[in-house]
Design a protein around this motif. Structure first.
Motif, PDB file in Angstrom:
ATOM      1  N   GLN A 148      46.695  39.491  52.917  1.00 64.51           N
ATOM      2  CA  GLN A 148      45.783  39.798  51.826  1.00 64.51           C
ATOM      3  C   GLN A 148      46.347  40.842  50.857  1.00 64.51           C
ATOM      4  O   GLN A 148      46.168  40.729  49.637  1.00 64.51           O
ATOM      5  CB  GLN A 148      44.462  40.301  52.419  1.00 64.51           C
ATOM      6  CG  GLN A 148      43.373  40.571  51.418  1.00 64.51           C
ATOM      7  CD  GLN A 148      42.108  41.068  52.067  1.00 64.51           C
ATOM      8  OE1 GLN A 148      41.415  41.914  51.524  1.00 64.51           O
ATOM      9  NE2 GLN A 148      41.789  40.560  53.251  1.00 64.51           N
ATOM     10  N   GLU A 151      48.532  39.678  47.921  1.00 67.17           N
ATOM     11  CA  GLU A 151      47.765  39.236  46.746  1.00 67.17           C
ATOM     12  C   GLU A 151      47.243  40.434  45.962  1.00 67.17           C
ATOM     13  O   GLU A 151      47.223  40.420  44.729  1.00 67.17           O
ATOM     14  CB  GLU A 151      46.608  38.339  47.178  1.00 67.17           C
ATOM     15  CG  GLU A 151      45.791  37.777  46.028  1.00 67.17           C
ATOM     16  CD  GLU A 151      46.583  36.848  45.127  1.00 67.17           C
ATOM     17  OE1 GLU A 151      46.283  36.803  43.918  1.00 67.17           O
ATOM     18  OE2 GLU A 151      47.503  36.157  45.623  1.00 67.17           O
ATOM     19  N   GLN A 152      46.828  41.495  46.663  1.00 73.52           N
ATOM     20  CA  GLN A 152      46.391  42.706  45.971  1.00 73.52           C
ATOM     21  C   GLN A 152      47.532  43.278  45.130  1.00 73.52           C
ATOM     22  O   GLN A 152      47.333  43.660  43.962  1.00 73.52           O
ATOM     23  CB  GLN A 152      45.893  43.745  46.979  1.00 73.52           C
ATOM     24  CG  GLN A 152      45.576  45.108  46.396  1.00 73.52           C
ATOM     25  CD  GLN A 152      44.378  45.120  45.452  1.00 73.52           C
ATOM     26  OE1 GLN A 152      43.611  44.161  45.402  1.00 73.52           O
ATOM     27  NE2 GLN A 152      44.217  46.205  44.717  1.00 73.52           N
ATOM     28  N   GLN A 155      48.075  41.214  41.982  1.00 76.83           N
ATOM     29  CA  GLN A 155      47.070  41.447  40.945  1.00 76.83           C
ATOM     30  C   GLN A 155      47.239  42.816  40.287  1.00 76.83           C
ATOM     31  O   GLN A 155      47.042  42.961  39.073  1.00 76.83           O
ATOM     32  CB  GLN A 155      45.665  41.303  41.536  1.00 76.83           C
ATOM     33  CG  GLN A 155      45.343  39.914  42.051  1.00 76.83           C
ATOM     34  CD  GLN A 155      45.453  38.848  40.974  1.00 76.83           C
ATOM     35  OE1 GLN A 155      45.118  39.085  39.806  1.00 76.83           O
ATOM     36  NE2 GLN A 155      45.934  37.664  41.350  1.00 76.83           N
ATOM     37  N   TYR A 312      41.010  43.818  44.270  1.00 77.59           N
ATOM     38  CA  TYR A 312      40.783  42.728  43.334  1.00 77.59           C
ATOM     39  C   TYR A 312      40.152  41.546  44.071  1.00 77.59           C
ATOM     40  O   TYR A 312      40.434  41.303  45.249  1.00 77.59           O
ATOM     41  CB  TYR A 312      42.097  42.311  42.668  1.00 77.59           C
ATOM     42  CG  TYR A 312      42.552  43.269  41.594  1.00 77.59           C
ATOM     43  CD1 TYR A 312      42.033  43.187  40.303  1.00 77.59           C
ATOM     44  CD2 TYR A 312      43.475  44.269  41.860  1.00 77.59           C
ATOM     45  CE1 TYR A 312      42.433  44.072  39.312  1.00 77.59           C
ATOM     46  CE2 TYR A 312      43.886  45.154  40.883  1.00 77.59           C
ATOM     47  CZ  TYR A 312      43.361  45.054  39.599  1.00 77.59           C
ATOM     48  OH  TYR A 312      43.756  45.936  38.629  1.00 77.59           O
ATOM     49  N   GLN A 313      39.295  40.804  43.341  1.00 71.53           N
ATOM     50  CA  GLN A 313      38.589  39.683  43.951  1.00 71.53           C
ATOM     51  C   GLN A 313      39.550  38.626  44.490  1.00 71.53           C
ATOM     52  O   GLN A 313      39.263  37.956  45.484  1.00 71.53           O
ATOM     53  CB  GLN A 313      37.632  39.058  42.935  1.00 71.53           C
ATOM     54  CG  GLN A 313      36.424  39.924  42.630  1.00 71.53           C
ATOM     55  CD  GLN A 313      35.620  40.265  43.879  1.00 71.53           C
ATOM     56  OE1 GLN A 313      35.256  39.374  44.646  1.00 71.53           O
ATOM     57  NE2 GLN A 313      35.360  41.542  44.096  1.00 71.53           N
ATOM     58  N   GLU A 314      40.697  38.457  43.837  1.00 70.81           N
ATOM     59  CA  GLU A 314      41.671  37.477  44.308  1.00 70.81           C
ATOM     60  C   GLU A 314      42.195  37.835  45.691  1.00 70.81           C
ATOM     61  O   GLU A 314      42.525  36.944  46.484  1.00 70.81           O
ATOM     62  CB  GLU A 314      42.828  37.376  43.315  1.00 70.81           C
ATOM     63  CG  GLU A 314      42.476  36.759  41.982  1.00 70.81           C
ATOM     64  CD  GLU A 314      41.910  37.760  40.985  1.00 70.81           C
ATOM     65  OE1 GLU A 314      41.765  37.387  39.806  1.00 70.81           O
ATOM     66  OE2 GLU A 314      41.606  38.918  41.373  1.00 70.81           O
ATOM     67  N   ALA A 317      39.395  37.177  48.394  1.00 73.83           N
ATOM     68  CA  ALA A 317      39.173  35.760  48.705  1.00 73.83           C
ATOM     69  C   ALA A 317      39.849  35.353  50.004  1.00 73.83           C
ATOM     70  O   ALA A 317      39.423  34.396  50.660  1.00 73.83           O
ATOM     71  CB  ALA A 317      39.680  34.892  47.557  1.00 73.83           C
ATOM     72  N   ASP A 318      40.910  36.060  50.403  1.00 71.18           N
ATOM     73  CA  ASP A 318      41.620  35.752  51.644  1.00 71.18           C
ATOM     74  C   ASP A 318      41.084  36.530  52.845  1.00 71.18           C
ATOM     75  O   ASP A 318      41.633  36.431  53.942  1.00 71.18           O
ATOM     76  CB  ASP A 318      43.117  36.068  51.482  1.00 71.18           C
ATOM     77  CG  ASP A 318      43.835  35.071  50.583  1.00 71.18           C
ATOM     78  OD1 ASP A 318      43.362  33.930  50.486  1.00 71.18           O
ATOM     79  OD2 ASP A 318      44.848  35.443  49.985  1.00 71.18           O
ATOM     80  N   MET A 356      48.157  26.578  41.437  1.00 67.03           N
ATOM     81  CA  MET A 356      48.014  27.505  42.560  1.00 67.03           C
ATOM     82  C   MET A 356      49.407  27.872  43.063  1.00 67.03           C
ATOM     83  O   MET A 356      50.363  27.128  42.881  1.00 67.03           O
ATOM     84  CB  MET A 356      47.212  26.860  43.697  1.00 67.03           C
ATOM     85  CG  MET A 356      47.819  25.555  44.210  1.00 67.03           C
ATOM     86  SD  MET A 356      46.826  24.710  45.455  1.00 67.03           S
ATOM     87  CE  MET A 356      46.941  25.835  46.836  1.00 67.03           C
TER      88      MET A 356
END
Length: 388
Positions: A148, A151-152, A155, A312-314, A317-318, A356
């Motif tokens: 996760q 991805e943070q 972003q 961040y929401q992205e 999401a994980d 994606m």
């Protein structure tokens, strides 16, 4: 937040090549693929010994009639069935990856392949072209990329939180092979045999992991040239290296380094990636994957934790469980297999999968290309070489 609800209409019918009894990597493939009901394991060629492979498959609740002696037989027989496999994972030694992946694509199958995808750029480009022609997904198991906090980081960089990016410092440097352990360990022995492992050891086996993390975090970076020095501190491993230092210059002036090593005595994994900007830096360490260190100039360092509302929401999401509970490598792999499944279903509907990110066939190509350039530099006296 992931709750285990379906991501695809029907689980993808899935087989495995390799990954049988005694193969450490096979279990994490199965755990990741099956966790969210994205895949259903229905066939396999699990072992070079057919009887051993059949016995192993039975213990996985696979129909013995669909436990095949080799991948060629599996592809041929499964193609005759209305319920035949749609995808296959390749968990075999390096030298077989190209031939199995090519055969799977020619059979119309999606593929999840261990890295390296193959040994040469020419082979990798052939597989890219074949995957595009067939509109098949090829996923590469850069398994740390599903954490996760990766991805943070992606972003934060995209949002400009670090300012202008200046440097990327990467390493994967453990110490478990600081002695010639391959003399008593068959699963390590092939990794230092160029006929089986390919043109490198730690560059391909270790260095490509943080390199791919940098590609996820910084997708716009393109290498302009690099310089690599590689060593065989355990002399019997030559010509393959057990330690390497690589310096990279990117097209936009960003500088990067990668330390790849299995002789960093005392280190468990030692995989980190640090991205340095004009305003702040971030650092991720795979031994503490639920945290991301965020250091703003002239402010106290911050530790960002997985699962927290300030991310961040992205990244959220994980999330698989609330903040404070640790997630690990199995969750990371599961996140990647979820991405693979969604991409495969899109491809099966005739869609092109460009909206994606996941470690795809082009990521496999770039890993092979990077190793080739590193070897070319090192074997010519650790000189700067233009990136090809």
């Amino acid at each position: 937040m992931i709750y285990g609800e379906k991501n695809v209409e029907q689980p993808i019918r899935w087989g495995m090549v390799g990954g049988g009894r005694g193969a450490q990597i096979g279990y994490i493939h199965r755990s990741a693929a099956l966790r969210d009901n994205n895949f259903q394991l229905i066939a396999g060629a699990f072992d070079i010994d057919p009887e051993r492979g059949r016995d192993f498959g039975k213990n996985l609740h696979v129909d013995p009639e669909r436990c095949y002696p080799d991948y060629k037989t599996m592809f041929e027989e499964e193609a005759k069935r209305e319920d035949g496999i749609q995808a296959v994972s390749v968990a075999t030694p390096n030298r077989t990856h190209y031939e199995i992946t090519k055969a799977a694509l020619e059979a119309g199958l999606h593929v999840v392949c261990e890295k390296p995808l193959c040994f040469t750029t020419e082979e990798a480009e052939e597989l890219v072209a074949l995957a595009e022609e067939k509109n098949r997904v090829v996923g590469i198991t850069y398994g740390y990329a599903g954490h996760q906090m990766i991805e943070q980081a992606r972003q934060m960089i995209a949002n400009g939180d670090l300012g202008e990016i200046r440097m990327v410092k990467m390493q994967f440097a453990h110490g478990f092979h600081s002695a010639p352990v391959e003399n008593a360990n068959a699963s390590t022995k092939w990794r230092v045999d160029p006929k089986v492992a390919g043109p490198s050891y730690v560059l391909g086996d270790l260095g490509t992991h943080p390199l791919y993390l940098s590609e996820v975090m910084l997708p716009e970076l393109k290498i302009k040239r690099l310089m690599c020095s590689r060593q065989s501190f355990v002399a019997s491993r030559a010509p393959l290296e057990d330690n390497a230092f690589t310096i990279m210059e990117y097209e936009n002036g960003v500088m990067g380094t990668v330390w790849s090593s299995c002789v960093n005595a005392g280190s468990m994994h030692g995989q980190t990636i640090r991205v340095i900007g004009s305003k702040a830096s971030i650092e991720w360490w795979d031994e503490h994957p639920n945290q991301l260190r965020y250091e703003v100039q002239d402010q106290p360092a911050q530790i960002l934790d997985r699962g927290m509302g300030y991310l961040y929401q992205e990244a959220l999401a994980d999330d698989r469980i609330g903040g404070g509970h640790p997630e690990g490598l199995f969750e990371s792999w599961s996140n990647l297999y979820t991405r693979f499944a969604i991409a495969m279903e899109k491809a099966d509907r005739g869609e092109k999968v460009f909206d994606m990110w996941y470690p795809d066939v082009k990521a496999g190509l770039e890993g092979v290309r990077w190793v080739e350039n590193c070897v070319r530099s090192a074997d010519n006296g650790a000189v700067w070489v233009d990136y090809k």
